[in-house]
Structures are given as structure tokens and as C-alpha cells.
Scaffold this motif. Structure first.
Motif: not given
Lengths: 216, 216, 216, 216
Positions: D13-15, D20-21, D26-29, D49-50
Motif C-alpha cells: 500500500h505504501a508503495k 503517487r504523492k 505522504t504521511n503515516v495517516a 516512516k523513513r
DNA sequence: GATGAATGAGTCTTCATTCAT
DNA sequence: GATGAATGAAGACTCATTCAT
């Protein structure tokens, strides 16, 4: 004197803006923009924004104070109701003359800082006290029925504030009629006199209780 | 529900502070300091200070709206004056119950932003319109003398606002008596009924003009 | 003009920092610290950090746009390859002159906000389109072999971007030689001409397929 | 293993979102919203996140590293151009397979923190060095003409980056043809072979200078 | 006096990360 | 393990006021 003229002009512009946007939403940029003076010049004439505002406020307060005279009785004094009417008339006239200034007082004057808020509150309390004294006097003179004069003083103050507050942001009204309405309202209330008479005849006594309709 | 409780708690604290310092002088730091929550937590529950304030305002406005009922006449309806009295009583009771909230509305509510100012003004106009309609109805029913009902509606509104405004920042008063004073003031004014009778006998006619004392 | 000078000075400092740390890691404090101005001063000259950055970006983009001219053929126009060489030279010269600015574009320009990202992408697409048109023209004129001109346009764009991107963060290089290398690479590739000749003789046809070595 | 599956899903999902952003927007939310996990759960699987981003980055970098093989010559080794072609093909295939991941590298990878930026730069430098070595080797083998191999290595790297960068955000293309275009471009450039032959006959010597058209 | 550039304290708001349940 | 409420550092922006020219 030149200085005074310049000052007055800035005050005039500021008055406008304060009336429209209130104290907090008006910033120095608005004022100097409108008055077409430089930022530094502003502080040449006024210590700061608050002081300018205070000056405007002082003006309304003192003008109103000057126009609201204590009711006097005694030989050579005119009829108290006439004095009352004159007070109301002078206030209404001022409001109509100086809408912006009175609009500031009546519709924007709250939440500056402790001191200004306090000053305004004291002004109103002074007026309320004046009204209350008049009522007490009226009771003494048998012109006024017995009431909680402090509460009623605030009622009267509030009635006038609200009606002239609306006035200060509405199209011009006919002064004399309005003054009479306010006066009549304060003196006689809204109920029809006949009903009051009837109520009075049927055992109502002057100090309030159970008149006209039964209380629950 | 937990969430609602927390929110409510923050609202409770904020209400306090807004009542004491007004909208503009209250900052988020004040609120979170009092509510003992972190800065971020505040924004977990409220979008911003304005939204929180709006919520409080909405609460007073809707509660007052709920407590001020339109006067109804007809079979099965109670006496109009009793309805009036109930309206005033409910308002006074609310003010005494929720001093802080009503204090915000009555003594601090001006100069936020265009939208909130507007909303408050509309609220008052709705109330004034309600009063005016009642007066018009009273005239129709021959209970109320002929007046400029719009102006008088604002007088009545103002009278109530001011007296309960003072109330909301004073020590608790006796409700019933105060309600009666307000009601009586609105219905009968302050002049002694005997004088009004006398004035009525001597050629005064019911709609206002020149009663009791000569005008200048 | 004074104003412009000050602005330019802040831009100069900001440029430096953006080039070193990129957009996101640079904050207003960095800029004002370097430029030795107060926080408020910054906002006197720029609406916000983004606007300042946008201005720098605009500068690179427009300068590069101005330096990359469309290849023109016809009487009075110079040789197309010379035009090409001039384009490359002007770009390389600018990169060497304004390393920080071009470094921002070439090595940091991604992920700001939709609008800026978009603007940069459009810039590159414009350049790619320009290159593609030149290639198409070259094919028409029998100077360029038949290729997928869109893909090759991006190859050429990328080649230049990368080489000048490295350039913009390296010690000064000799311009003329570098320009020639880039040009030669684009025109002839890396293979030895003799081999290409050989390949051409042995049945290779000009449009790509299976030359020099067998494909698997 | 369950744990690994969960992790992988979040990464997937994160990928998407990073592609896209970009990293900063992109934030954790965003991630936990998309992955439908709780905030705390996120930190159960990733340090922060990093680290998550780094993991994705590591994946692209190592996969690409694995797919780009050093050109080898000697008995039993296949033809160098075929090796080259295979390198390009494997990269293009990966880009088409893992658009989101490669999009992150190619179009969003700049300005995270010093370390990640550094790692990406080093990756590219490694690739460039690889290319340069191949070129040097080619020169030795008389397959490649003499050039500034460092500059040309970056040209080649850039050409591929750009073309696959566009690829990673465009509709699927035909792999084989594209690979051939890139390869041909790198080997032969864009000029027609006949012209190159002609130029070569008329006194051009292999190392660049003055071919085809006169320099100014 | 007049100007307007410069200042910086005061606020608001966001968001990665922690931690009690 | 999972949750999501709570945290607070970090950063952006405003605006009344000052001061050198």
C-alpha cells in the motif's frame, strides 16, 4: 492645529473601519491604507492602535454622557417626563448623527482588553444607576409604581441600547416618533390601558402581583 | 462515547475561558492549559479554535431557540401572558444555569468573523420577529395597544438581553420575582396605573401621542 | 529598486540553501538565518516559502527555455547541427554559470506540490517535444535515421539532464569539449564508425533491427 | 510468517502512495488509512516512516543492481552487445513490472534526508562507473570509439533513466522494440549511417572533432 | 515631520511517534 | 499483538511597533 486636523482625519477613517469590521479584525494596515498615511506617521499621531480606538470610544462615551442628564425636580425644573424625553431624543439624535461611532459602541464593543471592557461596562452601569435613581425619585414622587428599580433600570437601558443599536446600522428613521415610542414603552408598557384599568379595579395593587391574568 | 466525554470536557474548560476573556483574547494555549491536554490533542477534537467556539455558540443559540416558543392563541392554548411569562422564565432559568455560555453570547459575542457575527445577528432578528408577531397578534386581540411593533420588539428584546446579560455575570437572583418584573415592565411600563388612568381620561387616546405630560 | 535589490539578495541566499538541502528540508528559519533578516522581513518580500521557491524555479525554467531554440531550416538559417550544438552549449554554459539554480531543477525538483511538479514536468515535456520535432525534421531531411522519435527524444533529454546534472554539482569543466562529446554521442552513438560501416555493408538496414551483433 | 505477510501488505500500500504523492507529501495517516491498520500497528512493523521508505528504496536498488550485470569478455561469454541488450531489457522489464517502485526511484527520489539521497546518488554512480568501465573495455576492444567515457557514461545513464522514467508513468509499451531503440541510440546515435560514412571518408578521425558539419 | 523597511513576539497548525489499555 | 488517544517538537505566518533615513 495642522496636527489636530491630520489626527482628526485619521480618526475619521479609522472610525469607519472599526464600525465595519470591529476592533480585532481592523489592523493598522487597514487604517493607514484608508487614511493614506505611512505606517510610521500613524505612530506619530497615536501611541498605538489601542489608543486610537480608546479615543474614539472616549468620544462616544463622553458625548453620550453629556446628552444624558440627570432628571431634576424642583421649582424651575421642567416636567420629569419631558426631561426624560429630551434625554432619549438627544441620544437618538446623536446615534443618527454619528452612526459609525455609536455602532462601534453598541455593536462592537467587547473583548478589547480588560481596561476598555471595564470602561464600557462602567459607562453602562453609570447610566443604569442614573435610570435607577430616576425611578427611585419617580416612586418617591408617586409617578412611578413600585418595582425592583435596579432590574428595571437595566431593562430600560437595554431597550434603548437595542433599539438605537439597530438604528445605528439601519436607514435613517423619523426621530420624534421613535423617541415617543420608546418613552411610551417605558412608561406604559405594551398592554392596552383599558385592560390595565380593569385589572387595577379588580383588586390589583400597584406593586406588580397578579394583574390582568392569573399567574401559574 | 469516550471521545464525546473528552470533547465535552474540553468544551467545558473552553467555555469558562471564553466567558472570562472573550474570543479574541483567548488562545489555544489558554484552553489546553486549562484542560490539561497537549496541543495536538486539541486538534484531535476540534478543527481549530473557531470551530470550538462555534460549537459553544450553536449550543446557546439552539437552547435559547428551544426555550422561546411562539405565542399561540386558540382553544386549548393557555393564556398568552402565561405563555410569555413561561418564555421569559425559561430564558432566565437557562441563563442562571449556564451563565458562562450565555455570558459568551450576551457579553462577548461580536467581532469574530463575518459568519459568526452574522449568525448571531440572525438569531436576534429571529427573536425580534417572534416578539413583533406576538405584539401584532396582541393588537389584533385587543390586548396590546397600537405601537410601532418593530421598534417595540427591539425594545423588549433589548430589555431582556440586558437584564439577563447582567444576570449572567452576577450572583444568583430569585428567578420568579425577576421574571415578573420583566413581564410587568413590558406590559405596564413604569408609570403608576392611576396616572395612566388619569391621563387616559383627559383626552389621551390609546395610540401613544401626548399623554400625561405635555411635549415640547 | 532598493526593494528589488533586497529581494534579490534573499533569493540569492535561498537559492544556495535550496540547492544544498532541497525544498522540503529547507525551512524559513534557514533562509532568514542565512540572509540575516528577521522573520517578518521574509514575508515582506515573499508570500511564503513556496512562492520564493517558485520564483527561483521560474527563473531556471524561463532561462533554459530562452536558451533552447527550435532548430530551423531554410535559406539563411545555419546548419542544423550547428544550431543543435549552440543549444547544448547555451545550456551547458548556463548550468556552469548558475549551478545552484540548475542544481535545484536537476537534482531537487520533485515532490513539492502538485502544481510545481506539474510545471516542471510540462517544461521537460516541452523540451522533449522540441527534440522530437527536430528528429522528425531530420528524418525528413534525410539527416536522421528512422527511429521511434518520441522514445529517442526522451533519451536525448535524459542524456543531457544527467550529464549537466552531474556538472551542476561538480568542479568546473571545459565547456567546448563537453558540448562536443554530448553532440557526438547523440549523433553517432558510441560504436566505432568502422564497425557501423561494416554492419551497414552486411545487410543491416538503416532502421535499427539486428545490426552488428545477433540478437538473442 | 504471518508477520511477514502483514508487513508486505503494508509495504504494498505504501508503495502505491509514495509513487503517487512522493515521500514528503505522504504521511503515516495516508498509509495506515490505505492499509487499514491502526496507527500503533504501523510502528509494530516499521520503526518509522523513513524506514519503510528505505525498505522500498532498497528493494528497487538491489533489484536493479541484480539486473544490471557487468559486461564480460572472454571465451564462453556472449557477445558484449548482447549482454548490453540483456541489461537494458532486464531493466525495462522490471520497470514495467514494478512501475510504482521504479516511479519512486525515478521520479520522486530526492530530498529525503542526507543518507537516502546519498544512497541513491551512490547507486547511480555505481551504474555510471559500470557503464564507464564497459566503454573503456569497448575502446580497448576496438568496438567503441574514443570518447570522454565518464561524460558519456552519464549520458547513457541519463538516457535510460529518462526513458524508463517516462515509461514508469505511462501505459505499457512494447518491450523488445524499446530496448532496441535505446540500444541503437547508444551505439549509433541518431545520424544516418550513410552520412557518418561520408563524414568518416572525408577526413574525420574517430575521436569526435568536426564531423558531418563544420563547427563554428 | 514623514516614510516604509525591518523587527520578532505571539499564534496557529501539522504530524511523526509513543504508550496505556 | 492491536489499538487509537495523546503527545509535543517543529514549522509557518501575522501584525503591532520601532527606527534609520
Amino acid at each position: 492645529m495642522e496636527r489636530q486636523a491630520r489626527r482628526a482625519q485619521v480618526l475619521r477613517h479609522a472610525k469607519r473601519i472599526f464600525a465595519r469590521k470591529g476592533y480585532h479584525r481592523t489592523n493598522v494596515a487597514d487604517i493607514i491604507g484608508r487614511a493614506r498615511i505611512a505606517r510610521g506617521t500613524f505612530y506619530l499621531y497615536f501611541q498605538n492602535k489601542r489608543e486610537l480606538f480608546e479615543e474614539l470610544l472616549e468620544e462616544v462615551l463622553s458625548e453620550l454622557t453629556a446628552r444624558i442628564l440627570r432628571i431634576r425636580v424642583g421649582p424651575g425644573e421642567s416636567d420629569p417626563v419631558a426631561q426624560l424625553r429630551d434625554n432619549i431624543r438627544r441620544v437618538v439624535e446623536y446615534v443618527l448623527d454619528e452612526r459609525e461611532l455609536t455602532d462601534i459602541l453598541l455593536n462592537h464593543s467587547v473583548g478589547f482588553d480588560r481596561e476598555l471592557d471595564q470602561r464600557i461596562r462602567e459607562f453602562y452601569e453609570r447610566i443604569a444607576a442614573l435610570i435607577q435613581r430616576s425611578l427611585d425619585l419617580g416612586i418617591e414622587m408617586n409617578l412611578v409604581r413600585k418595582t425592583d428599580t435596579r432590574a428595571i433600570a437595566y431593562c430600560i437601558l437595554g431597550a434603548i441600547k437595542e433599539v438605537v443599536g439597530v438604528l445605528s446600522r439601519s436607514p435613517k428613521a423619523e426621530t420624534a416618533a421613535l423617541v415617543e415610542e420608546i418613552l411610551d414603552f417605558g412608561l406604559r408598557g405594551v398592554a392596552r390601558p383599558e385592560l390595565l384599568e380593569a385589572a387595577a379595579r379588580h383588586g390589583g395593587h400597584e406593586d406588580g402581583g397578579g394583574f390582568l391574568f392569573a399567574r401559574n
